[in-house]
Scaffold this active site. Structure first.
Site, PDB file in Angstrom:
ATOM      1  N   LYS A  67       0.948  -1.223   0.090  1.00 22.46           N
ATOM      2  CA  LYS A  67      -0.018  -0.075   0.023  1.00 22.46           C
ATOM      3  C   LYS A  67       0.941   1.282   0.031  1.00 22.46           C
ATOM      4  CE  LYS A  67      -3.622  -1.796   3.080  1.00 22.46           C
ATOM      5  NZ  LYS A  67      -4.266  -1.728   4.436  1.00 22.46           N
ATOM      6  N   GLU A 132       7.489   2.241  -6.492  1.00 16.53           N
ATOM      7  CA  GLU A 132       7.605   1.836  -4.927  1.00 16.53           C
ATOM      8  C   GLU A 132       7.660   2.943  -4.102  1.00 16.53           C
ATOM      9  OE1 GLU A 132       7.309  -0.216  -2.622  1.00 16.53           O
ATOM     10  OE2 GLU A 132       8.721  -1.950  -2.549  1.00 16.53           O
ATOM     11  N   ASP A 133       7.509   2.976  -3.093  1.00 13.22           N
ATOM     12  CA  ASP A 133       7.688   4.107  -1.653  1.00 13.22           C
ATOM     13  C   ASP A 133       9.269   3.982  -1.393  1.00 13.22           C
ATOM     14  OD1 ASP A 133       7.500   1.482  -0.491  1.00 13.22           O
ATOM     15  OD2 ASP A 133       5.982   2.496   0.952  1.00 13.22           O
ATOM     16  N   ILE A 134       9.689   2.888  -1.094  1.00 18.18           N
ATOM     17  CA  ILE A 134      11.244   3.025  -0.240  1.00 18.18           C
ATOM     18  C   ILE A 134      11.991   1.651  -0.559  1.00 18.18           C
ATOM     19  CG2 ILE A 134      10.068   2.293   1.954  1.00 18.18           C
ATOM     20  CD1 ILE A 134      12.219   3.899   3.190  1.00 18.18           C
ATOM     21  N   ILE A 135      12.981   1.743  -0.664  1.00 12.03           N
ATOM     22  CA  ILE A 135      14.074   0.607  -0.960  1.00 12.03           C
ATOM     23  C   ILE A 135      15.020   0.561   0.422  1.00 12.03           C
ATOM     24  CG2 ILE A 135      15.867  -0.491  -2.071  1.00 12.03           C
ATOM     25  CD1 ILE A 135      13.315  -0.443  -3.885  1.00 12.03           C
ATOM     26  N   ASP A 136      14.814  -0.549   1.065  1.00  9.77           N
ATOM     27  CA  ASP A 136      15.405  -0.361   2.401  1.00  9.77           C
ATOM     28  C   ASP A 136      16.566  -1.631   2.184  1.00  9.77           C
ATOM     29  OD1 ASP A 136      16.458  -0.556   5.209  1.00  9.77           O
ATOM     30  OD2 ASP A 136      14.446  -1.319   5.952  1.00  9.77           O
ATOM     31  N   THR A 137      16.599  -2.891   2.425  1.00  8.44           N
ATOM     32  CA  THR A 137      17.494  -3.654   2.083  1.00  8.44           C
ATOM     33  C   THR A 137      17.851  -3.929   0.719  1.00  8.44           C
ATOM     34  OG1 THR A 137      16.013  -5.580   2.404  1.00  8.44           O
ATOM     35  CG2 THR A 137      17.181  -4.789   4.286  1.00  8.44           C
ATOM     36  N   GLY A 138      16.516  -3.780  -0.031  1.00  5.34           N
ATOM     37  CA  GLY A 138      16.531  -4.055  -1.412  1.00  5.34           C
ATOM     38  C   GLY A 138      15.949  -5.438  -1.816  1.00  5.34           C
ATOM     39  N   THR A 140      12.905  -6.845  -1.261  1.00  6.18           N
ATOM     40  CA  THR A 140      11.628  -6.857  -1.767  1.00  6.18           C
ATOM     41  C   THR A 140      11.607  -6.864  -3.223  1.00  6.18           C
ATOM     42  OG1 THR A 140      10.711  -5.891   0.311  1.00  6.18           O
ATOM     43  CG2 THR A 140       9.167  -6.063  -1.741  1.00  6.18           C
ATOM     44  N   LYS A 164      16.911   3.935   1.318  1.00  7.50           N
ATOM     45  CA  LYS A 164      17.517   4.270   2.590  1.00  7.50           C
ATOM     46  C   LYS A 164      19.055   3.942   2.440  1.00  7.50           C
ATOM     47  CE  LYS A 164      14.854   3.173   6.129  1.00  7.50           C
ATOM     48  NZ  LYS A 164      14.000   2.259   7.237  1.00  7.50           N
ATOM     49  N   PHE A 185      13.334   4.788  10.719  1.00  6.17           N
ATOM     50  CA  PHE A 185      12.056   4.548  10.027  1.00  6.17           C
ATOM     51  C   PHE A 185      11.309   5.676   9.757  1.00  6.17           C
ATOM     52  CE2 PHE A 185       7.890   2.392   9.976  1.00  6.17           C
ATOM     53  CZ  PHE A 185       8.285   1.262   9.187  1.00  6.17           C
ATOM     54  N   VAL A 186      10.726   5.781   8.557  1.00  2.90           N
ATOM     55  CA  VAL A 186      10.075   7.135   8.226  1.00  2.90           C
ATOM     56  C   VAL A 186       8.676   6.656   8.017  1.00  2.90           C
ATOM     57  CG1 VAL A 186      12.114   8.279   7.488  1.00  2.90           C
ATOM     58  CG2 VAL A 186      10.620   6.890   5.619  1.00  2.90           C
ATOM     59  N   ARG A 198      -0.480   7.114   7.416  1.00  9.88           N
ATOM     60  CA  ARG A 198      -0.764   7.145   5.873  1.00  9.88           C
ATOM     61  C   ARG A 198      -1.623   8.648   5.707  1.00  9.88           C
ATOM     62  NH1 ARG A 198       0.695   2.089   3.401  1.00  9.88           N
ATOM     63  NH2 ARG A 198      -0.101   0.203   4.762  1.00  9.88           N
TER      64      ARG A 198
HETATM   65  P1  5GP Z   1      13.402  -3.959   1.649  1.00  9.31           P
HETATM   66  O1  5GP Z   1      12.821  -5.120   0.979  1.00  9.31           O
HETATM   67  O2  5GP Z   1      14.072  -3.138   0.511  1.00  9.31           O
HETATM   68  O3  5GP Z   1      14.048  -3.949   2.820  1.00  9.31           O
HETATM   69  O4  5GP Z   1      11.840  -3.091   2.154  1.00  9.31           O
HETATM   70  C1  5GP Z   1      11.093  -2.527   1.466  1.00  9.31           C
HETATM   71  C2  5GP Z   1       9.732  -2.426   2.233  1.00  9.31           C
HETATM   72  O5  5GP Z   1      10.039  -2.285   3.444  1.00  9.31           O
HETATM   73  C3  5GP Z   1       9.183  -1.064   1.598  1.00  9.31           C
HETATM   74  O6  5GP Z   1       8.200  -1.486   0.364  1.00  9.31           O
HETATM   75  C4  5GP Z   1       8.406  -0.628   2.819  1.00  9.31           C
HETATM   76  O7  5GP Z   1       6.895  -1.303   2.929  1.00  9.31           O
HETATM   77  C5  5GP Z   1       9.236  -1.175   4.243  1.00  9.31           C
HETATM   78  N1  5GP Z   1       9.961  -0.116   4.496  1.00  9.31           N
HETATM   79  C6  5GP Z   1      11.296  -0.244   4.783  1.00  9.31           C
HETATM   80  N2  5GP Z   1      11.704   0.900   5.452  1.00  9.31           N
HETATM   81  C7  5GP Z   1      10.812   1.460   5.943  1.00  9.31           C
HETATM   82  C8  5GP Z   1      10.651   2.851   6.539  1.00  9.31           C
HETATM   83  O8  5GP Z   1      11.576   3.582   7.038  1.00  9.31           O
HETATM   84  N3  5GP Z   1       9.306   3.000   6.741  1.00  9.31           N
HETATM   85  C9  5GP Z   1       8.261   2.287   6.368  1.00  9.31           C
HETATM   86  N4  5GP Z   1       6.835   2.948   6.675  1.00  9.31           N
HETATM   87  N5  5GP Z   1       8.449   1.369   5.371  1.00  9.31           N
HETATM   88  C10 5GP Z   1       9.589   0.714   5.353  1.00  9.31           C
END
Ligand code: 5GP
Length: 216
Positions: A67, A132-138, A140, A164, A185-186, A198
C-alpha cells in the site's frame, strides 16, 4: 540514473523541526522530525515524471506497489499524464496494482506478494514501470524483479521515491530515485507504521513515543 541526481537528505541538518510545518495534532508526539516536507516531495515527483517521459518511447504499464507506494504512484501518474515526450507525444499509460507486505513493526518479517502467474502473464512484451515507496535492504524489489523476469516483459524500470542509506542494503539501486534518506524508520505520504501515519502529508521520522503508541 546517476546517483548525483538524487537528493541527499541523510544528514542531521536535513531534519526540520515540527514547529516549522503543520502536523496533524493526533501525530504531534509520534514523530520526532520532518525529513521531507510535502511541497518538496511534489516538486521532486514532477522532476522524476519529466525524466521518465524523456526516456520513454512507447506505452507504459505503471505498476503500483501497495500500500505504501499508492500516494507516490497517484502523484507520479498525474504528473506523467500532463507531460509530452521530446517529439511532442504523450505517453499512453495502463495501471496495475501489486500488493506487497514485508514489515511488522519496524522489523522485516519476510515478503509476500499478491500477484498471480496469470496476472503476470499479461506483462509479456510490455514496458513496465514499477513504482515503490522505499527501498531499504532491496530484498523486496530483487524478489519482485526476479518473478517478473519469468514473464518476458519488453523492459522493466523501477522508480522509488526513497532509498535508505543502510549497511543492510543488498546493493540494488532503482532507475529513478527521489531522495536518499538516513537509516531511520520514516512515515507519512502513505508510508505506514502498522497502518498508521498514511494520513500524514510530510515524510517524518517516527519517535519512540509513536513506535510504542502504535506497536502491535
Ligand atoms: P526492503 O525489502 O527493501 O528491505 O523493504 C522494502 C519495504 O519495506 C518497503 O516497501 C516498505 O514497505 C518497508 N519499509 C522499509 N523501510 C521503511 C521505513 O522506513 N518506513 C516504512 N513505513 N516502511 C519501510
Amino acid at each position: 540514473m546517476d546517483s548525483k541526481q538524487w537528493i541527499d537528505v541523510t544528514t542531521e541538518k536535513n531534519h526540520y523541526s515540527l514547529d516549522h510545518f503543520v502536523i496533524p495534532t493526533h501525530y504531534e508526539k509520534d514523530v520526532s522530525s520532518i525529513l521531507i516536507p510535502h511541497g518538496v516531495i511534489m516538486d521532486r515527483v514532477n522532476k522524476i515524471a519529466r525524466l521518465i517521459v524523456e526516456d520513454t518511447t512507447g506505452p507504459l504499464v505503471v505498476c503500483c506497489i501497495l500500500k505504501g507506494g499508492h500516494q507516490y504512484f497517484a502523484d507520479l501518474v498525474n504528473a506523467v499524464k500532463k507531460l509530452t515526450t521530446k517529439d511532442g507525444k504523450t505517453v499512453p499509460l495502463s495501471l496495475e496494482f501489486i500488493r506487497v507486505k514485508s514489515y511488522k513493526n519496524d522489523q522485516s518479517e519476510g515478503v509476500t506478494m499478491s500477484i498471480t502467474d496469470e496476472e503476470c502473464a499479461e506483462f509479456e512484451g510490455k514496458n513496465l514501470l514499477i513504482v515503490e515507496d522505499i527501498i531499504d535492504t532491496g530484498a523486496t524489489m530483487v524478489q519482485l524483479l526476479k518473478k517478473l523476469d519469468n514473464f518476458s516483459p519488453k523492459s522493466v524500470k523501477v522508480t522509488s521515491l526513497l532509498v535508505k542509506k543502510t549497511p543492510k542494503s543488498n546493493g540494488y539501486t532503482p532507475d529513478y530515485v527521489g531522495f536518499s534518506i538516513p537509516d531511520e524508520f520514516v512515515v507519512g505520504y502513505a508510508l505506514d507504521y502498522n497502518e498508521y501515519f498514511r494520513d500524514l502529508d510530510h515524510i517524518c521520522v517516527i519517535s519512540d513515543h509513536g513506535k510504542k503508541a502504535y506497536a502491535v
